[in-house]
Scaffold this active site. Structure first.
Site, mmCIF file in Angstrom:
data_model
loop_
_atom_site.group_PDB
_atom_site.id
_atom_site.type_symbol
_atom_site.label_atom_id
_atom_site.label_comp_id
_atom_site.label_asym_id
_atom_site.label_seq_id
_atom_site.Cartn_x
_atom_site.Cartn_y
_atom_site.Cartn_z
ATOM 1 N N ARG A 273 0.868 -1.178 0.000
ATOM 2 C CA ARG A 273 0.000 0.000 0.000
ATOM 3 C C ARG A 273 0.904 1.227 0.000
ATOM 4 N NH1 ARG A 273 -3.578 -2.664 -1.523
ATOM 5 N NH2 ARG A 273 -5.611 -3.077 -0.565
ATOM 6 N N GLU A 302 -3.113 7.839 -3.772
ATOM 7 C CA GLU A 302 -3.688 7.320 -5.012
ATOM 8 C C GLU A 302 -4.989 8.024 -5.350
ATOM 9 O OE1 GLU A 302 -3.941 2.931 -5.791
ATOM 10 O OE2 GLU A 302 -2.033 3.024 -4.728
ATOM 11 N N HIS A 320 -1.354 0.503 -9.818
ATOM 12 C CA HIS A 320 -1.993 -0.474 -8.913
ATOM 13 C C HIS A 320 -2.567 -1.676 -9.698
ATOM 14 C CE1 HIS A 320 -3.980 -0.642 -4.662
ATOM 15 N NE2 HIS A 320 -3.704 -1.865 -5.110
#
Ligand SMILES: NC(=O)c1ccc[n+]([C@@H]2O[C@H](COP(=O)([O-])OP(=O)(O)OC[C@H]3O[C@@H](n4cnc5c(N)ncnc54)[C@H](O)[C@@H]3O)[C@@H](O)[C@H]2O)c1
Ligand SMILES: O=C(O)[C@H](O)CO
Length: 386
Positions: A273, A302, A320
């Site tokens: 993450r 993000e 991602h």
């Protein structure tokens, strides 16, 4: 009140109403829900990240369960809306669930599902790809070629790092971290150093066995070491891949101080993450250490990158996509749907969320169980004997 969002409906007369906040790959997940008398509503709104108001509008007055995405903040507002609509189940279509306030869900009596196991190898393969791409400067070389700059072979052109015999460091040696470690050790004959709160016994056994095989064949055996601290991994490894969960113990695990302890020519990969790395500190480090390289699948804010990151030639950035293989994404959709369906039908919880293959067989009915419910214990849900 938000405007109603656009939806696609399957099995309009189904008894149970299940909402998916996004279209998901494959059709098996839809068929499995429809076969069990669910009306499936899929949000087709052309907006990547839905707001809380959009999702509340989707939940409406009667909703038995929701399949949601890691881009959505599932907190008290959404769980109370779901519970008011009669809902008892939510599943993230992801293994990571840092976007979910599990305590809030438990308070409202909602089971929270995730999708472990089905994405382990796919995600590890992307981490391995980023490691190789960074070591051999593949993206820079590709840009150079396309720009028409190649005018002949040169001894110094895009010289990178040889992985064989170097040390790979893994922080968070769970499912994905261990799969990545195996790929790098077996595939490239790297030595492993890892840091995790728990011992990765199966991984250690695998490498010990592989080392014996190499020795028996007259080759240099590979080695493994469980580090006593993360700093030891950062100091010793040539390639470091991050695979922990995101929680308050791993937020900014990699920061200005820890970056300074790494080798000047190290490679850092993040498929966990974004907030595990302090991205502002990383950009500074990349600017001052041109031989240091990173491969990033995830970002702190993000979908945005911190200023300056995109300008760094020593950074490879992808959006991602670590779990984005067809088989995995279809499997994630199936597991998420079965978490919701299982709770609606009152099924028990599968005993081992790491062993989800029985749910993924295309030609067989899945077990009558919820594959993975993270607050099963807190809700006192029974465990399957299957
Ligand atoms: N980029 C992607 O598309 C993608 C895909 C899948 C998973 N992920 C992320 O990867 C994470 C890991 O997935 P997994 O299936 O391997 O989970 P996992 O639970 O099997 O592994 C996580 C490991 O991190 C370790 N850990 C926890 N806190 C730690 C700490 N402070 N220091 C070191 N280690 C620590 C745990 O002990 C565990 O072994 C997920 O939570 C998710 O956030 C990202
Ligand atoms: O946690 C996850 O599953 C990912 O980030 C998406 O696959």
């Amino acid at each position: 009140m938000a405007k109603p969002v656009s939806i696609e409906v399957w099995n309009p007369n189904g008894k149970y109403r299940v909402v998916s906040t996004k279209p998901m790959p494959g059709t098996r997940w839809i068929n499995l829900l429809v076969e069990q008398d669910c009306r499936v509503e899929i949000c087709t709104q052309k907006k990547t990240i839905l707001s809380i108001e959009d999702i509340i509008a989707l939940i409406g007055d009667k909703c038995d369960g929701v399949i949601g995405q890691l881009t959505e903040e599932w907190g008290d507002a959404l769980f109370s809306a779901l519970s008011r609509a009669g809902g008892k189940a939510f599943s993230n279509m992801a293994v990571g669930y840092n976007n979910v306030n599990v305590d809030a869900a438990t308070k409202h009596g909602v089971a929270v599902g995730n999708t472990p196991g089905v994405l382990t190898e796919t995600t590890a393969e992307l981490a391995a790809s980023l490691s190789l791409a960074a070591a051999r400067r593949i993206v820079e070389a590709d840009e150079f070629m396309r720009a028409g700059l190649y005018d002949g072979w040169l001894p110094n052109l895009f010289v990178g790092n040889l992985l064989k015999g170097q040390t790979v460091g893994v922080i968070g040696a769970g499912r994905i971290g261990s799969a990545y470690a195996r790929m790098m050790v077996e595939g490239f004959k790297m030595n492993l150093i890892y840091y995790d709160l728990y011992q990765a016994t199966r991984l250690e056994k695998f490498i010990t066995g592989y080392a014996e095989f190499l020795r028996a064949n007259g080759e240099q055996p590979v080695t493994w070491k469980r580090a006593a601290s993360m700093e030891e991994v950062l100091r010793e490894a040539d390639v470091i891949s991050l695979h922990p969960i995101l929680d308050k113990t791993t937020f900014h695990l990699i920061n200005k101080e820890s970056l300074a302890t790494m080798k000047k020519e190290a490679i850092l990969v993040n498929c966990s993450r974004g907030p595990v790395i302090d991205e502002v500190a990383l950009v500074e480090h990349l600017k001052h250490n041109p031989m240091f390289r990173v491969g990033l699948d995830v970002f702190e804010d993000e979908p945005y990158m911190k200023p300056g990151l995109a300008d760094q030639k020593n950074a490879i950035v992808v959006p991602h996509i670590a779990s984005a293989s067809k088989w995995t994404r279809e499997g994630m959709a199936t597991l998420a749907a079965l978490n919701v369906l299982g709770k609606i039908k009152g099924y028990p919880i599968w005993s081992d969320p790491n062993r989800v293959e029985p749910f993924l067989k295309e030609d067989a009915s899945p077990p009558a169980a919820c594959p993975s419910i993270v607050n099963a214990k807190a809700l006192g849900l029974p465990v399957s004997k299957l």
